[in-house]
Write a protein that holds these residues in place. Sequence first.
Motif, PDB file in Angstrom:
ATOM      1  N   GLU A   1      66.475 100.993  -1.030  1.00 57.77           N
ATOM      2  CA  GLU A   1      66.356  99.386  -1.284  1.00 57.77           C
ATOM      3  C   GLU A   1      67.545  98.958  -0.866  1.00 57.77           C
ATOM      4  OE1 GLU A   1      65.891  99.388  -5.584  1.00 57.77           O
ATOM      5  OE2 GLU A   1      63.489 100.267  -5.393  1.00 57.77           O
ATOM      6  N   HIS A   2      68.596  99.481  -0.793  1.00 60.67           N
ATOM      7  CA  HIS A   2      69.886  98.944  -0.436  1.00 60.67           C
ATOM      8  C   HIS A   2      70.249  99.181   0.919  1.00 60.67           C
ATOM      9  CE1 HIS A   2      69.956  98.192  -4.861  1.00 60.67           C
ATOM     10  NE2 HIS A   2      70.536  97.049  -4.389  1.00 60.67           N
ATOM     11  N   GLY A   3      69.453  99.484   1.795  1.00 64.61           N
ATOM     12  CA  GLY A   3      69.646  99.712   3.106  1.00 64.61           C
ATOM     13  C   GLY A   3      69.769 101.050   3.723  1.00 64.61           C
TER      14      GLY A   3
ATOM     15  N   GLN B   1      70.563 108.366   5.414  1.00 59.29           N
ATOM     16  CA  GLN B   1      71.547 107.782   6.083  1.00 59.29           C
ATOM     17  C   GLN B   1      71.987 106.367   5.631  1.00 59.29           C
ATOM     18  OE1 GLN B   1      69.505 107.470   9.786  1.00 59.29           O
ATOM     19  NE2 GLN B   1      70.540 109.216  10.846  1.00 59.29           N
ATOM     20  N   ASP B   2      73.099 106.113   5.783  1.00 64.31           N
ATOM     21  CA  ASP B   2      73.581 104.668   5.496  1.00 64.31           C
ATOM     22  C   ASP B   2      73.266 103.702   6.581  1.00 64.31           C
ATOM     23  OD1 ASP B   2      75.802 104.689   7.741  1.00 64.31           O
ATOM     24  OD2 ASP B   2      77.337 104.654   6.170  1.00 64.31           O
ATOM     25  N   PRO B   3      73.571 102.432   6.399  1.00 64.75           N
ATOM     26  CA  PRO B   3      73.202 101.380   7.548  1.00 64.75           C
ATOM     27  C   PRO B   3      73.814 101.591   8.894  1.00 64.75           C
ATOM     28  CG  PRO B   3      73.625 100.338   5.457  1.00 64.75           C
ATOM     29  CD  PRO B   3      74.159 101.826   5.186  1.00 64.75           C
ATOM     30  N   ASP B   4      75.028 102.218   8.979  1.00 65.48           N
ATOM     31  CA  ASP B   4      75.612 102.807  10.249  1.00 65.48           C
ATOM     32  C   ASP B   4      75.101 103.951  10.875  1.00 65.48           C
ATOM     33  OD1 ASP B   4      77.401 100.318  10.802  1.00 65.48           O
ATOM     34  OD2 ASP B   4      78.344 100.820   9.023  1.00 65.48           O
ATOM     35  N   GLY B   5      74.129 104.565  10.123  1.00 69.60           N
ATOM     36  CA  GLY B   5      73.740 105.998  10.479  1.00 69.60           C
ATOM     37  C   GLY B   5      74.620 107.263  10.181  1.00 69.60           C
TER      38      GLY B   5
END
Length: 134
Positions: free
Chosen positions: A98-100, A119-123
């Motif tokens: 829900e937070h990316g 994976q975080d928003p930067d991959g």
Amino acid sequence: MPADATAHVRIARPSLDLEAAERFWVAGLGLAVQYRHEADGTPGRHSLLMVGWPGAGWHLELVHDPAAPVVPRPTPEDLLVVYLGEEVPGALVRRLEEHGGTRVPAHNPYWDTWGVTVQDPDGYPLVLSTRTWP
């Protein structure tokens, strides 16, 4: 003075969007903002966000240079592993999504056996492991 087990560790990574990174790491995983710096556009000045758990022996520094952004180039082996020592709560995985975050299969199937990879928003891959580390 030599490095030893009491040395604090900083893990630094580039980020294209510090707001998205903060949503993932703070609102999603539950880390606290340790430090923040907003660049004013001056060449060589970076914006950064440091997050971690208070009192932990490590923190994550996310850096963005608005004048010359560095594109993150994560590989499947650039793991940040958090050893939970219990089953990974489904609510935590949902909150990260829900937070990316994006749940992905692990490059190494070991981590699918012993945890969940998001994976975080930067991959960059974050592994929430059911195992402990002595």
